[in-house]
Design an enzyme around this catalytic site. Structure first.
Site, PDB file in Angstrom:
ATOM      1  CG  HIS A 177      25.789  15.968   6.656  1.00 11.77           C
ATOM      2  ND1 HIS A 177      24.530  16.128   7.175  1.00 11.77           N
ATOM      3  CD2 HIS A 177      26.068  14.642   6.818  1.00 11.77           C
ATOM      4  CE1 HIS A 177      24.069  14.978   7.629  1.00 11.77           C
ATOM      5  NE2 HIS A 177      24.993  14.063   7.426  1.00 11.77           N
ATOM      6  CB  CYS A 273      19.447  20.559   6.043  1.00 11.91           C
ATOM      7  SG  CYS A 273      21.208  20.407   6.357  1.00 11.91           S
TER       8      CYS A 273
END
Length: 280
Positions: A177, A273
């Site tokens: 990511h 996150c």
């Protein structure tokens, strides 16, 4: 001593933020959808909850607002709330997850936004995993691609937000990511830090041209998830293991705040996150 960066970028100041977080009440690693996940490693759920609560409480102590998304049984990765949507100017672009194990998280997020008064909520056509691969600066939306998000999601985000979207190719599966390879340090001044080797050669050149004053991070600190960080313009909350970043951040006038999220690292996530910014 005055930072040499404070004169060129202005004095650092924290801006109150509003975040959405989800407690890791059901967190566990029973499948592997990124290189960090190993179902053979046990997870200490009470410790994960305590570490998450410490992060939540630290945000509140710094003057930020934390909204809480209720966790749902059977969705162990809901703690990684940043993946569930991207919010900019009060507009919400929902997520469409690449892996079926996480599909139901997208529904939970969209329901939360609709229940909390958001009127511009867009269900995506193309795969994107929220702020996992969308990073907002003062001028742009940076968008990762290569492992999770579809390149077609970039045009979709540009239409929703009316901001230029800059695509960046990720080439190292350990940094699957964008928020594992790049962090926005000051969204008022287009300041970032990133790990160059996570990106293709062309994307590295784009980053070098766009952010000539960026903090360039080495492999050790990137592997410690040091780029999975959250900044309010002054305080930078990041994993405490990224020890090589503390001095460079201070030199630039930031105040690094080390956090222990070791249990959540077993799922391939850390500070960012766990934190979805609500840019209303």
């Amino acid at each position: 001593m005055r930072s040499p960066y404070s004169g060129s970028f202005g004095e650092r100041r924290a801006t109150p933020r509003r975040y959405l977080m989800c407690p890791p009440a059901h967190f566990k690693v029973t499948y592997s959808i990124n290189p960090w996940m190993d179902p053979a490693k046990p997870v200490d759920v009470p410790l994960a909850v305590a570490q998450w609560e410490d992060l939540r409480d630290r945000y509140r102590a710094l003057g930020h607002t934390v909204e809480v998304l209720a966790p749902r049984p059977g969705l162990p990765d809901m703690v990684f709330a940043a993946n569930g949507a991207t919010v900019l100017d009060g507009r919400v672009l929902g997520a469409r997850f690449a892996h079926p194990e996480r599909e139901a998280e997208a529904v939970a997020h969209l329901e939360w936004f609709r229940e909390h008064g958001y009127t511009e909520v867009h269900e995506p056509v193309h795969i994107n995993e929220g702020e996992g691969d969308f990073a907002v600066t003062a001028s742009y939306v940076l968008a990762g691609r290569g492992f999770r998000a579809s390149p077609l999601s970039h045009g979709e985000a540009q239409e929703v937000f009316g901001r230029p979207v800059i695509g960046l190719d990720l080439v190292d599966p350990r940094f699957y990511h964008l928020d594992t390879a790049l962090a926005v340090l000051d969204d008022r001044a287009d300041q970032v830090m990133y790990y160059p080797q996570a990106f293709s050669a062309g994307s590295r050149e784009v980053l070098r041209r766009m952010f000539p004053d960026a903090l360039v991070v080495d492999e050790a600190d990137a592997m410690s998830f040091g780029l999975n960080a959250v900044s309010d313009g002054l305080h930078v909350l990041l994993p405490q293991g990224a020890i090589g970043l503390f001095a460079p951040l201070r030199e630039r006038g930031f105040e690094p705040v080390g956090m222990d999220l070791s249990e959540l690292l077993k799922g391939g996530g850390s500070v960012k996150c766990c934190t979805l910014e609500l840019r209303d």
